[in-house]
Design an enzyme around this catalytic site. Sequence first.
Site, PDB file in Angstrom:
ATOM      1  N   ARG A  60      -1.503  15.007  13.524  1.00 28.04           N
ATOM      2  CA  ARG A  60      -0.747  14.531  12.369  1.00 28.04           C
ATOM      3  C   ARG A  60      -0.519  15.680  11.384  1.00 28.04           C
ATOM      4  NH1 ARG A  60      -2.769  10.110   7.946  1.00 28.04           N
ATOM      5  NH2 ARG A  60      -4.182  11.826   7.533  1.00 28.04           N
TER       6      ARG A  60
ATOM      7  N   ASP B 196       0.870  -1.178   0.000  1.00 20.54           N
ATOM      8  CA  ASP B 196       0.000   0.000   0.000  1.00 20.54           C
ATOM      9  C   ASP B 196       0.908   1.229   0.000  1.00 20.54           C
ATOM     10  OD1 ASP B 196      -1.561   2.217   0.731  1.00 20.54           O
ATOM     11  OD2 ASP B 196      -2.919   1.022   1.950  1.00 20.54           O
TER      12      ASP B 196
ATOM     13  N   TYR C 276      -4.718  11.263  -4.566  1.00 16.73           N
ATOM     14  CA  TYR C 276      -5.233  12.550  -4.078  1.00 16.73           C
ATOM     15  C   TYR C 276      -4.466  13.095  -2.883  1.00 16.73           C
ATOM     16  CZ  TYR C 276      -7.893   9.392  -0.981  1.00 16.73           C
ATOM     17  OH  TYR C 276      -8.259   8.410  -0.097  1.00 16.73           O
TER      18      TYR C 276
END
Length: 409
Positions: A368, A194, A219
Site C-alpha cells: 500500500r 469514516d 494524523y
Amino acid sequence: MLNREECADLDRDDPLAHMRDRFILPEGVIYLDGNSLGPLPKAAVAMLSHTVEQEWGQGLIRSWDDAGWFDLPQRLGDRLGRLIGAAPGQVVACDGTSINLYKTLRAALSLRPDRRTILAEAGSFPTDLYIIEGAAEGHRTRLLGRDGDTLDDLLDDDVAVVVLSHVDYRSGALLDMRELTAKAHRAGALVIWDLCHSAGVVPVELDGCEADFAVGCSYKYLNGGPGAPAFLYAAHRHHEASRHPLTGWWGHAAPFAFEREFRPQDGIRRFLTGTQPILGLKGVEAALQLYDDVDLAALRAKSRALGDSFIALVEQHPDCAALQLASPRDSDVRGSQVAFTFPHGYAVIRAMIEQGVIGDFREPGLMRFGLAPLYLRHTDLFDAVEIMADCLRRQVWTDPKYQTRAAVT
C-alpha cells in the site's frame, strides 16, 4: 512510456510544489506512507515549543483561559470543517476515532429507537467493527460484503444506522457519499461516515450531502502527529435530540458549576467528554495552518495525477509485471492511495524501506502506497518504482531478514 524527464516536467508545473518545503522530510527518503502517518510540519516544531515553554511553562493553569486552551476543540473543529464541507459549529477536534465512532453511533441509535439493525462494511477497518460490536447492545448487525453486496440488498425499515468508510483503507476505493447517504435516508436510516483516509486529501461535502455524522483522524493526510486527536462531525439538526453515553464534564452546559446532574452543552460541544490533550491539539493546529493557502481543487487534481502516474510507472516496468493492481484504475473513484497485491509483498516492502522508500503492508498480500500531494513529487514516484523493481528483480523474499514481521507493518 512515462520517463523521469516527463515526471520532472509535471513537477515544474505543480501549483503545490512550494508546500514541500513546509515539511521536515529526511534526506534520502521517499515517503509513501502519509496515509498512515503524515510527516512533521515545520510549523509544528515552533508551535509545540511555544506551547510547552511559554503557555505551559510560564502560563501554567492560566493558559486554559489566556492561551485559549479550553475552546481549542471547537476552534480547530471549525477549521477542519472547511476541509470536510461542514459549516461552523458542527465539528470538534477531540478524543480518538474509535471513541468518536462510539459516541456518534450511540447518538444515531438514540434517534432511531424503534429500529434494531446496524449496517456496516465487512471490509471496514477492523476497529470500526469492534466498536460497532461493543456499542450494539441488543442491536443486530448486517455487513456489506458478507450478508449482501449492496446497500439495496440490506436496507430495510429495521436499519437504524449505516456506517461507511469514504475511502477503503486497503484498496483506496472511493464511495459516492451523496448517493449512498440519500439511499440510506430514503430507507429512514442515518449514516456515519469514516473520513480517516479522505480528510485533507479528497473533497468532502458533509453538509452538501446532508450527512448525519462523521468521524476521522488527524494524523494521516492532515499531518497532526502520531496519535493526534481525532474529529467528530454532527449535523446541526441532530444536536438537540441525540444522546450518547460518554457524558463527561467537558460536554456539560456549565462544567465549572460542578453540578451533580448532567446537562448537555448547546450544540456540538455536547459531544466532548473529558479534558482534551492540549499538546496533541496544538500539533493539529500547526498542521491545519498548512491548508490556509491551499486550493482544495488543486490538491485533489494533484492527488489524482500522482495516482495515475504511479500506476503507469509500475505497470510499464517489466520487473513489476507480477504485481496486480488492487485499487480502482479510475481516479474518479480512487482516493489518494494505490495498492498492489503480490504474494511476497511484505518482504518487498521491508526491502524498499531499507533502501529509503517507505510504504506499508496490509494483509492479505497488499503493498500500500499513500500519495500525499502536499509534499510528494512525480520524480519521487519514478525513483520509488525503480527501487521497487530492483527488489523484485533480486527476489528479496528469499532473504530471511525480510520475512521477520515487525510489530507495526
